[in-house]
Design an enzyme around this catalytic site. Structure first.
Site, PDB file in Angstrom:
ATOM      1  CE1 TYR A 187      -4.012  -0.599   0.205  1.00 30.63           C
ATOM      2  CE2 TYR A 187      -3.246  -2.769   1.052  1.00 30.63           C
ATOM      3  CZ  TYR A 187      -4.543  -2.500   0.541  1.00 30.63           C
ATOM      4  OH  TYR A 187      -5.436  -3.180   0.344  1.00 30.63           O
ATOM      5  CD  GLU A 231      -7.420  -5.674   1.232  1.00 22.27           C
ATOM      6  OE1 GLU A 231      -6.267  -5.688   0.743  1.00 22.27           O
ATOM      7  OE2 GLU A 231      -7.946  -4.363   0.365  1.00 22.27           O
TER       8      GLU A 231
END
Length: 429
Positions: free
Chosen positions: A120, A162
């Protein structure tokens, strides 16, 4: 009913992800206002920003090509989808709960691809750099800081969502994280365009149960790209203890759209015995198997794959107790997959009925046997069979097909909360 289970499954997980993301870097009111002020620029330059973002990131980190669908890059679908997602986030910055369904759908896909938390920051770095390059002097220090904080907030929500999926799957008997080696144990031709693949784990260990409507990610190494290419395919059967089944449509080149790279490899190049990398089952487009209310399944083309999983699971778990109407659209009998299966099921179960539309029936297609109506699906024409009190409606197929059918259902008085759709590919609007 399905809606209540969906809220139990998605809303708490999303709320938990937001709560875990909160911290000292949480967006301030002033930063939210700055982000909202950039919405017109995102509307005008969003695709330019996201196209540059992907170019920058994949050049700097070629290992990430193993995650992204190169076909969606080439056609512009992925940049368009990301541009829309960034815009939607800015619009809903004050009410992130409005993004719950989108975060769930995207998060399930990310988890199926094995996306990790340390990826990310890479995305954030190149997305913010692309915003600065495209918008130029308009990106002042406060704007850059606001978008940096906004990205971190959204990234943390996804990371936490997630992480929860990964933890759940590793606790599931037979579950795993990342990729697992499978081999093709059987190939079954379902139509001129669709082949079903039985996938058996190489280690022969147990398989986890899955919910009807879920999908797998499958990836193959593509030498000319020097990377793996993943694709998502719905599970097309009820759960079995020793193999998964997916049913893959071979995508031919059409106009500017290239032929499907992985679908053609699967159809033509991988024989029985060939190995593939396979993810755990994921996806939140699922049937509540504990409900007893009527179900209407509406599919177009290869969109029937999750519907067959739902239908077969209902039969296995509930026998003839639950009313099901199965509506399917195909061009003709040559491309109508699993036709014999559907005919057999409806013959054996009085509570299950089918209505088939062929857009261009051939001389070999028998009306009343192979299909019921000529032309495209027209729900108004069959509303007496389709509009059922307390029914839930599931739609899967090409996006224009799904939009048409959902609008038609609403015009016939069906509440939007009872309409559930699966999104294939990368939605751009």
């Amino acid at each position: 009913m399905f809606l209540s289970q969906t809220r139990r499954a998605i809303r708490p997980a999303f709320t938990r992800a937001i709560r875990l993301a909160q911290g000292p870097k949480w967006l301030t009111t002033e930063q939210k206002q700055i982000v909202k002020s950039t919405i017109p620029a995102l509307e005008q330059h969003g695709v330019e920003i996201t196209t540059l973002f992907y170019k920058r990131m994949l050049e700097a980190h070629p290992e990430l090509k193993n995650i992204f669908n190169t076909a969606h890059q080439a056609t512009g679908e992925q940049p368009n989808a990301l541009a829309h997602a960034v815009w939607a986030y800015a619009v809903n910055i004050d009410h992130p709960e409005a993004l719950a369904s989108a975060v769930s759908r995207i998060g399930h896909k990310h988890a199926s691809l094995g996306v990790t938390a340390d990826q990310y920051p890479i995305v954030g770095e190149h997305l913010l750099a692309a915003i600065k390059e495209v918008l130029g002097p308009a990106v002042t220090a406060p704007v850059a800081d606001a978008w940096g904080a906004a990205y971190q907030e959204l990234a943390d929500i996804f990371i936490n969502f997630e992480r929860n999926l990964y933890e759940q799957n590793q606790k599931t008997p037979g579950g795993w994280k990342g990729w697992r080696k499978f081999f093709i144990s059987k190939k079954v031709t379902e139509s001129d365009e669709i082949i079903s693949f039985h996938l058996t784990p190489v280690d022969k260990d147990a398989l986890p149960p899955y919910k009807p409507g879920q999908f797998l990610s499958v990836r193959c190494y593509v030498p000319e790209l020097e990377s793996y290419q993943p694709r998502q395919y719905s599970l097309s059967d009820s759960p079995t203890p020793d193999h998964f089944r997916i049913s893959v449509k071979r995508e031919f080149a059409s106009g500017p759209r290239p032929a499907g790279r992985i679908s053609n490899v699967l159809h033509e190049s991988l024989p029985v015995g060939a190995e593939l990398d396979v993810s755990m089952p994921f996806g939140d487009f699922i049937l509540d198997v504990n409900a007893t209310n009527p179900v209407v399944l509406i599919s177009g083309g290869v969109g029937l794959t999750p519907m067959m999983s739902m239908l077969k699971t209902i039969i296995q778990q509930q026998g003839q107790a639950r009313q099901v109407v199965f509506i399917h659209a195909a061009r003709n009998g040559r491309v109508h997959a699993m036709k014999q299966d559907l005919t057999r099921i409806t013959a054996d179960h009085q509570s299950i009925s089918r209505i088939v539309f062929y857009e261009e029936a051939t001389e070999n297609d028998k009306k009343g046997v192979d299909y019921d109506y000529t032309g495209r699906v027209d729900l108004a024409k069959i509303q007496e069979e389709v509009i059922i009190p307390d029914a839930d409606y599931y739609i899967c197929g090409p996006q224009p097909f799904m939009k048409t059918q959902s609008k038609s259902l609403e015009s016939l008085g069906v509440s939007p909360e009872r309409i559930h759709m699966e999104v294939f590919g990368s939605p751009s609007d």
